[in-house]
Write a protein that holds these residues in place. Structure first.
Motif, PDB file in Angstrom:
ATOM      1  N   PRO A 143       0.836  -1.204   0.000  1.00 39.51           N
ATOM      2  CA  PRO A 143       0.000   0.000   0.000  1.00 39.51           C
ATOM      3  C   PRO A 143       0.870   1.253   0.000  1.00 39.51           C
ATOM      4  O   PRO A 143       1.911   1.301   0.629  1.00 39.51           O
ATOM      5  N   ARG A 144       0.417   2.246  -0.724  1.00 37.15           N
ATOM      6  CA  ARG A 144       1.153   3.501  -0.824  1.00 37.15           C
ATOM      7  C   ARG A 144       0.185   4.637  -0.508  1.00 37.15           C
ATOM      8  O   ARG A 144      -0.900   4.705  -1.095  1.00 37.15           O
ATOM      9  N   CYS A 145       0.559   5.486   0.414  1.00 36.77           N
ATOM     10  CA  CYS A 145      -0.315   6.579   0.838  1.00 36.77           C
ATOM     11  C   CYS A 145       0.405   7.904   0.649  1.00 36.77           C
ATOM     12  O   CYS A 145       1.562   8.038   1.061  1.00 36.77           O
ATOM     13  N   ARG A 146      -0.277   8.852   0.063  1.00 44.08           N
ATOM     14  CA  ARG A 146       0.255  10.191  -0.092  1.00 44.08           C
ATOM     15  C   ARG A 146      -0.838  11.209   0.192  1.00 44.08           C
ATOM     16  O   ARG A 146      -2.009  10.963  -0.075  1.00 44.08           O
ATOM     17  N   ILE A 147      -0.437  12.336   0.746  1.00 46.02           N
ATOM     18  CA  ILE A 147      -1.361  13.430   1.031  1.00 46.02           C
ATOM     19  C   ILE A 147      -0.789  14.693   0.415  1.00 46.02           C
ATOM     20  O   ILE A 147       0.413  14.961   0.532  1.00 46.02           O
TER      21      ILE A 147
END
Lengths: 252, 125
Positions: free
Chosen positions: A207-211
């Motif tokens: 999983p890859r999360c960016r904001i």
């Protein structure tokens, strides 16, 4: 069809119930989480703490009128005590052993454990305050069956609902669903359509999360979570930046 | 500059790296690290900063996502084991501070001091 193993369904149901329910009255003990003391009670208490992202006062009651009260936010214990008037506040990691000792005493003496969950207003915790589960681990029994290290996507979505302005979920089959404010949902649709058109859309194993945070203060931020071929776009107010990260950092 | 970066990094217990980077060139001008860190790691961090602040998704944010119609001011990249925060200011959008931290470190608490330091460094340049 269930999404994830049965244990995850129970967790999701517990999260949704806790979000939907009103605060219990002071006269009720709350929900039973363990029918026995010791290790089982400890695991149940830790599970409640790990599921608490938004500010809540958790009051654990044993069968013998003993209480343990925790102020928890973003999965961290910020204050604790035996009742509302006798609390230790502004906890830091250095007090993890103290918290663990009280937890252990409470659970070892308990015959049954109930929890009451009350909404509380708490100052935004800093990264240096509070005691988290990883902080407690060195002082707890090694054979605990601890809360899962990964959080299912549906649980993360449920935990995010209180601060979500709009959400777009492509699902596992690419059929996107949008909920929340129409105007922001429309922006998320455009983001997804543009995203599909460029090379960044390749799926990954982890999983890859960016904001991304807008330049105008007070406007919203956008979270993008990529899990294999599934993408979730979530727009939220910047004030909830740390809470959003806490919800999604262990999604898997 | 190194002392200022050290001072900023040590304010946050969970922070292992603070790097001052030029997004236009992809260079790290200076860095403060908790442990010995090779240049390759710092270069990769700067590359990540350029990608997340100026890359395709950031441009799309400017075109369709954000009310400001501008590229993002700050960005965060994270997973269970690591969190990277990228901070810049309106006055010096080609410069950024890159933080690498534990995932439970407060991003909100780091943004303000990071932006203040960038502004200070911009005045001193």
């Amino acid at each position: 069809m269930p999404d994830g193993p049965p244990e995850d369904e129970k967790r999701l149901r517990a999260v949704l119930e806790s979000l939907a329910s009103d605060a219990d009255s002071l006269s009720t003990r709350g929900r039973e989480i363990s029918s026995t003391g010791g290790t089982v009670a400890m695991e149940a208490v830790l599970r409640e703490i790990e599921q608490t992202v938004l500010p809540r006062r958790l009051t654990f009651a044993s069968g013998s009128d003993v209480q343990l009260v925790f102020d928890v936010t973003e999965r961290r214990i910020l204050a604790f005590g035996s009742d509302l008037s006798n609390t230790q506040e502004n906890l830091s990691r250095e007090q993890a052993e103290l918290v663990a000792d009280h937890l252990r005493s409470f659970c070892n003496a308990a015959e049954i454990v109930h929890v009451r969950c009350d909404v509380t207003v708490y100052a935004e915790p800093g990264g240096e305050t509070g005691v988290s589960l990883p902080d407690l681990l060195p002082y707890l029994a090694a054979d605990l069956d601890l809360p899962g290290q990964t959080v299912p996507v549906n649980v993360a979505i449920a935990e995010s609902r209180p601060f979500t302005l709009a959400l777009l979920d492509t699902g596992v089959d690419g059929a996107a669903t949008v909920e929340g404010q129409d105007s922001i949902g429309a922006r998320l649709r455009q983001l997804e359509e543009s995203f599909q058109a460029n090379l960044d859309a390749k799926p990954g194993d982890k999983p890859r999360c960016r904001i991304w945070v807008d330049q105008i203060p007070g406007t919203f931020a956008v979270l993008l979570v990529q899990i294999s071929r599934r993408r979730i776009w979530l727009a939220f107010e910047v004030d909830h930046l740390d809470a959003c990260i806490a919800c999604w950092s262990r999604v898997g | 500059m190194r002392e200022k970066l050290d001072s900023l990094r040590t304010r946050f217990t969970g922070c292992s790296i603070v790097a001052f980077a030029d997004l236009s060139t992809g260079l790290v001008f200076a860095a403060s690290t908790r442990e010995k860190t090779d240049q390759e790691r710092l270069d990769a961090l700067c590359h990540e900063a350029r990608d997340v602040l100026c890359g395709p998704v950031a441009k799309t944010m400017a075109e369709t996502g954000f009310p400001s119609r501008q590229e993002p001011m700050h960005a965060v990249s994270f997973d269970a084991g690591r969190l990277s925060l990228f901070v810049r200011t309106l006055s010096q959008p080609q410069e950024a501070l890159c933080f690498v931290c534990d995932p439970n470190t407060s991003v909100t608490e780091m943004i303000g001091p990071g932006a203040d330091l960038l502004t200070q460094l911009g005045r001193e340049a």
